[in-house]
Every structure is written in structure tokens, then in C-alpha cells.
Motif scaffolding. Structure first.
Motif, PDB file in Angstrom:
ATOM      1  N   ARG A 251       0.811  -1.216   0.000  1.00  0.00           N
ATOM      2  CA  ARG A 251       0.000   0.000   0.000  1.00  0.00           C
ATOM      3  C   ARG A 251       0.850   1.275   0.000  1.00  0.00           C
ATOM      4  N   TRP A 252       1.921   1.259   0.795  1.00  0.00           N
ATOM      5  CA  TRP A 252       2.574   2.527   1.117  1.00  0.00           C
ATOM      6  C   TRP A 252       3.988   2.672   0.576  1.00  0.00           C
ATOM      7  N   PHE A 253       4.497   1.651  -0.120  1.00  0.00           N
ATOM      8  CA  PHE A 253       5.879   1.716  -0.618  1.00  0.00           C
ATOM      9  C   PHE A 253       5.919   1.416  -2.119  1.00  0.00           C
ATOM     10  N   GLY A 254       6.558   2.332  -2.882  1.00  0.00           N
ATOM     11  CA  GLY A 254       6.824   2.045  -4.284  1.00  0.00           C
ATOM     12  C   GLY A 254       7.931   1.019  -4.398  1.00  0.00           C
ATOM     13  N   GLN A 255       8.943   1.172  -3.596  1.00  0.00           N
ATOM     14  CA  GLN A 255      10.008   0.152  -3.464  1.00  0.00           C
ATOM     15  C   GLN A 255       9.890  -0.406  -2.052  1.00  0.00           C
ATOM     16  N   GLN A 256       9.470  -1.656  -1.939  1.00  0.00           N
ATOM     17  CA  GLN A 256       9.158  -2.198  -0.618  1.00  0.00           C
ATOM     18  C   GLN A 256      10.422  -2.481   0.189  1.00  0.00           C
ATOM     19  N   PRO A 257      10.356  -2.328   1.512  1.00  0.00           N
ATOM     20  CA  PRO A 257      11.521  -2.627   2.375  1.00  0.00           C
ATOM     21  C   PRO A 257      11.934  -4.088   2.244  1.00  0.00           C
ATOM     22  N   VAL A 258      13.209  -4.322   2.407  1.00  0.00           N
ATOM     23  CA  VAL A 258      13.693  -5.711   2.409  1.00  0.00           C
ATOM     24  C   VAL A 258      13.734  -6.267   3.835  1.00  0.00           C
ATOM     25  N   THR A 259      13.687  -5.396   4.821  1.00  0.00           N
ATOM     26  CA  THR A 259      13.657  -5.844   6.218  1.00  0.00           C
ATOM     27  C   THR A 259      12.271  -6.396   6.540  1.00  0.00           C
ATOM     28  N   MET A 260      12.230  -7.593   7.083  1.00  0.00           N
ATOM     29  CA  MET A 260      10.954  -8.229   7.410  1.00  0.00           C
ATOM     30  C   MET A 260      10.418  -7.686   8.733  1.00  0.00           C
ATOM     31  N   MET A 261       9.113  -7.459   8.784  1.00  0.00           N
ATOM     32  CA  MET A 261       8.487  -6.996  10.024  1.00  0.00           C
ATOM     33  C   MET A 261       7.994  -8.194  10.835  1.00  0.00           C
ATOM     34  N   MET A 262       8.372  -8.230  12.108  1.00  0.00           N
ATOM     35  CA  MET A 262       7.860  -9.261  13.014  1.00  0.00           C
ATOM     36  C   MET A 262       6.512  -8.808  13.560  1.00  0.00           C
ATOM     37  N   CYS A 263       5.604  -9.753  13.643  1.00  0.00           N
ATOM     38  CA  CYS A 263       4.222  -9.442  14.044  1.00  0.00           C
ATOM     39  C   CYS A 263       4.026  -9.613  15.550  1.00  0.00           C
ATOM     40  N   TYR A 264       3.487  -8.577  16.180  1.00  0.00           N
ATOM     41  CA  TYR A 264       3.219  -8.626  17.630  1.00  0.00           C
ATOM     42  C   TYR A 264       1.770  -8.238  17.914  1.00  0.00           C
ATOM     43  N   HIS A 265       1.225  -8.869  18.920  1.00  0.00           N
ATOM     44  CA  HIS A 265      -0.098  -8.527  19.429  1.00  0.00           C
ATOM     45  C   HIS A 265       0.084  -8.199  20.909  1.00  0.00           C
ATOM     46  N   ILE A 266      -0.344  -7.015  21.329  1.00  0.00           N
ATOM     47  CA  ILE A 266      -0.091  -6.563  22.709  1.00  0.00           C
ATOM     48  C   ILE A 266      -1.438  -6.354  23.397  1.00  0.00           C
ATOM     49  N   ILE A 267      -1.661  -7.135  24.446  1.00  0.00           N
ATOM     50  CA  ILE A 267      -2.968  -7.155  25.107  1.00  0.00           C
ATOM     51  C   ILE A 267      -2.801  -7.023  26.626  1.00  0.00           C
ATOM     52  N   PRO A 268      -3.842  -6.522  27.320  1.00  0.00           N
ATOM     53  CA  PRO A 268      -3.738  -6.373  28.784  1.00  0.00           C
ATOM     54  C   PRO A 268      -4.201  -7.599  29.562  1.00  0.00           C
ATOM     55  N   ASP A 273      -2.578 -20.819  30.207  1.00  0.00           N
ATOM     56  CA  ASP A 273      -1.394 -21.379  29.550  1.00  0.00           C
ATOM     57  C   ASP A 273      -1.757 -22.205  28.317  1.00  0.00           C
ATOM     58  N   ASP A 274      -2.771 -23.061  28.429  1.00  0.00           N
ATOM     59  CA  ASP A 274      -3.073 -23.964  27.322  1.00  0.00           C
ATOM     60  C   ASP A 274      -3.668 -23.230  26.122  1.00  0.00           C
ATOM     61  N   GLU A 275      -4.315 -22.082  26.338  1.00  0.00           N
ATOM     62  CA  GLU A 275      -4.876 -21.320  25.220  1.00  0.00           C
ATOM     63  C   GLU A 275      -3.840 -20.408  24.574  1.00  0.00           C
ATOM     64  N   PHE A 276      -2.761 -20.146  25.290  1.00  0.00           N
ATOM     65  CA  PHE A 276      -1.763 -19.199  24.785  1.00  0.00           C
ATOM     66  C   PHE A 276      -1.062 -19.721  23.536  1.00  0.00           C
ATOM     67  N   PHE A 277      -0.929 -21.052  23.438  1.00  0.00           N
ATOM     68  CA  PHE A 277      -0.292 -21.621  22.252  1.00  0.00           C
ATOM     69  C   PHE A 277      -1.066 -21.229  20.993  1.00  0.00           C
ATOM     70  N   ASP A 278      -2.390 -21.329  21.070  1.00  0.00           N
ATOM     71  CA  ASP A 278      -3.186 -20.991  19.890  1.00  0.00           C
ATOM     72  C   ASP A 278      -3.221 -19.491  19.644  1.00  0.00           C
ATOM     73  N   ASP A 279      -3.134 -18.706  20.724  1.00  0.00           N
ATOM     74  CA  ASP A 279      -3.026 -17.248  20.549  1.00  0.00           C
ATOM     75  C   ASP A 279      -1.833 -16.925  19.644  1.00  0.00           C
ATOM     76  N   CYS A 280      -0.696 -17.546  19.935  1.00  0.00           N
ATOM     77  CA  CYS A 280       0.516 -17.277  19.149  1.00  0.00           C
ATOM     78  C   CYS A 280       0.384 -17.842  17.736  1.00  0.00           C
ATOM     79  N   ARG A 281      -0.303 -18.976  17.633  1.00  0.00           N
ATOM     80  CA  ARG A 281      -0.506 -19.585  16.313  1.00  0.00           C
ATOM     81  C   ARG A 281      -1.298 -18.648  15.401  1.00  0.00           C
ATOM     82  N   VAL A 282      -2.273 -17.974  15.967  1.00  0.00           N
ATOM     83  CA  VAL A 282      -3.163 -17.109  15.188  1.00  0.00           C
ATOM     84  C   VAL A 282      -2.599 -15.695  15.045  1.00  0.00           C
ATOM     85  N   LEU A 283      -1.995 -15.169  16.117  1.00  0.00           N
ATOM     86  CA  LEU A 283      -1.680 -13.746  16.184  1.00  0.00           C
ATOM     87  C   LEU A 283      -0.200 -13.413  16.035  1.00  0.00           C
TER      88      LEU A 283
END
Length: 333
Positions: A251-268, A273-283
Motif C-alpha cells: 500500500r505505502w511503498f513504491g520500493q518495498q523494504p527488504v527488512t521483514m516486520m515481526m508481528c506482535y499482538h499486545i494485550i492487557p 497457559d493452554d490457550e496461549f499456544f493458539d493465541d501465538c498460532r493465530v496472532l
């Protein structure tokens, strides 16, 4: 005396108790108590009030209720172990009394309390709903703004580098394009150019925080994290994974960055514990209530070293808000 909070029987006093919720109930009770403490026996007392008589014997009933207490104590012990000094409560050696020790909370402890309150807004939990200490609509806006700033500090510490608060409205009041140009002017990777048909008012285009650990040579290929800060009950529907890979760069780059962005989800929220695995799998990578306060504490060290973390000065304002809010329970009793 503590302010009266709602005890969630449906989720705690069941055959499969929600121990995280029971631990939160004890923490909130201590936080709003004039004596800054709660008793684990409060859980037994609360389950007895309004409980349905579905036990065959009194021994069976007491065993189930003691299991709720022991489960809540285990979760509190786990939070203390995960967060260390960033955890603002202490449990006595017998596991009977939980004390809030945050008269002058550190940034990490304030991040924990802020996260705890946000976890119990009425769309998410009934514990605070209807109580005298429930935050006003204006205060909820402020709480979410402060959490955005704590999340910025947390992501800075996660990558051990500088961070920008990109979520709208931004602390420096810049528009989307100005802020993006400022950040990528530092990165020097990619050429900004909006594609045909992009949103007219992108605000933040779903990204709330950027954080990067740049290399001394100034070349691309460095740690770069992009985070979504999610505090509402639809938090799990806001994954950035596809957006970061397929949408935002094109969307925003004519020449796209070569550095990869790591994806983070920040929640309060504190996640089971057992649901956290799927949180990371999805998010992707998830910073939750048992991680954000610790990272915020680390960020203070980065800031002291001169690393730029946008809106870090606002954390002191958030601490003062927490200190004032803690007295609200005593004022209503």
C-alpha cells in the motif's frame, strides 16, 4: 473494608473454575481495599453467597471451594514468578493474605494495574461492572491511551531498541503520512509511495507500535517489530499477520523494504497457559499481562541510556492516575 465487587459465580464456582478470574478478583479486591489487602478465604465466602445446593455432601462442597482457593493461589504464584518486582502484589507465606504494595508503583507495576483494570471493563468481565469504582467513559479513553504508551515501551524492550507510538491519535498529533516518513527516514529501507486506491484516511492502518533495533552500519536487515494494541473484547480478531505480509508494504511503498516486520499482538489480559499456544498460532508473538510489565521495567533502563521511546514521559502521568484511582475504593466505603 473493601469496595463491593461482583463475584463471577458462573465462571469460578463451577466444575471447571477459571482460576485466572479468581486471582483477578483477589487482586482487584486488594487494590481497592482501604487496607490494600484481600483474603483468599474471601473466595470461599463469595462462593457460599448465592451458591446453588448441588453438592451431595458438605465435604464435597468444601473440597471444591478449597480447590478454587488453591488454584487462584497457584496463578498468583505464577504471576509473581513471571514478573518479579513488576508484580505489585505480595502473598503471605501461608497463602492467606494478598497485599497491594503499590503506594508508589514503578512503571512496570503501573502497567500491571492498568492491564488488570482494562481486563475487567464491562464488555469483558462483570467484576467491576456496576461498582462504585467503575471508570467513566472519559477515563476508559485515557486508560487505553496509557496502555498504548506502555505497549510502546514494552515493544522497545522486546527488540532492545527505539520505538514509535504509531496508533491514532498519536502523541505528537502528526498525520499518518508524516509519521510514516519520519520512521522510514530513520530506517532508510524502502521508498514511500502510496499505491492506487489506498484509504484516504488511513489513521494508523492497523499498526499501533513500531520498534526497531538498528544496525551500526545503517543497512537494512535489522530487528523490526510492528504491533497491534488490542484492549477490546474483539482483540483476537485483529491479527496483523496477513496485513504485514501482503497489505501494508504494497500500500505505502513504491520500493518495498527488504527488512521483514515481526508481528506482535499486545494485550492487557492474562491468558490461560493452554490457550496461549493458539493465541501465538493465530496472532504471532503475544505480549500479555504477564509480559508487558516486565518489558516496561526493562524499557526504563533503555530510556535511561538515551534510547528514544516515544511517549515514555507519559508513563509518569499514568502512574499518578493509578495512584489516585487506588484511593477511589476507600473513598466509597
Amino acid at each position: 473494608m473493601a469496595v463491593e465487587l461482583y463475584f463471577p459465580h458462573d465462571e469460578v464456582d463451577t466444575k471447571k473454575p477459571n482460576f485466572d478470574l479468581a486471582a483477578d478478583y483477589l487482586e482487584l479486591t486488594a487494590f481497592f481495599s482501604e487496607e490494600a489487602r484481600s483474603f483468599t478465604k474471601d473466595l470461599i465466602n463469595a462462593t457460599e453467597i448465592g451458591a446453588e445446593d448441588d453438592y451431595e455432601t458438605a465435604d464435597e462442597e468444601m473440597t471444591d471451594r478449597e480447590e478454587i482457593v488453591s488454584g487462584a493461589v497457584r496463578r498468583i504464584d505464577g504471576r509473581r514468578d513471571a514478573l518479579g518486582e513488576s508484580y505489585p502484589f505480595t502473598l503471605d507465606e501461608n497463602g492467606d493474605v494478598l497485599t497491594y504494595g503499590g503506594n508508589d508503583p514503578s512503571y512496570g507495576q503501573a502497567a500491571y494495574i492498568l492491564s488488570l483494570i482494562l481486563s475487567h471493563l464491562k464488555a469483558l468481565s462483570p467484576i467491576l461492572d456496576g461498582s462504585a469504582v467503575y471508570p467513566t467513559d472519559a477515563e476508559i479513553i485515557e486508560l487505553r491511551k496509557y496502555f498504548q504508551y506502555f505497549a510502546t515501551a514494552a515493544l522497545a524492550a522486546e527488540v532492545n531498541g527505539r520505538a514509535w507510538s504509531f496508533g491514532h491519535p498519536r502523541p505528537d498529533k502528526t498525520n499518518f503520512h508524516t509519521k510514516l516518513a519520519e520512521i522510514w527516514g530513520v530506517f532508510r529501507d524502502g521508498v514511500l509511495q502510496a499505491a492506487v486506491g489506498v484509504p484516504d484516511r488511513p489513521q494508523d492502518d492497523q499498526i499501533d507500535v513500531f520498534a526497531a533495533r538498528l544496525q551500526p552500519d545503517g543497512l537494512p536487515g535489522f530487528l523490526l517489530a510492528a504491533g497491534q494494541v488490542a484492549t477490546g473484547n474483539n482483540w483476537r480478531e485483529k491479527s496483523l499477520r496477513h496485513h504485514l505480509e501482503k497489505v501494508f508494504p504494497s500500500r505505502w511503498f513504491g520500493q518495498q523494504p527488504v527488512t521483514m516486520m515481526m508481528c506482535y499482538h499486545i494485550i492487557p489480559f492474562a491468558r490461560p497457559d493452554d490457550e496461549f499456544f493458539d493465541d501465538c498460532r493465530v496472532l504471532g508473538n503475544v505480549l500479555h499481562r504477564l509480559r508487558v510489565p516486565h518489558r516496561v521495567t526493562e524499557a526504563q533502563g533503555l530510556h535511561d541510556q538515551g534510547v528514544a521511546i516515544e511517549a515514555f514521559d507519559q508513563l509518569a502521568v499514568a502512574v499518578e492516575w493509578i495512584k489516585a484511582y487506588a484511593t477511589r475504593g476507600a473513598a466509597t466505603t
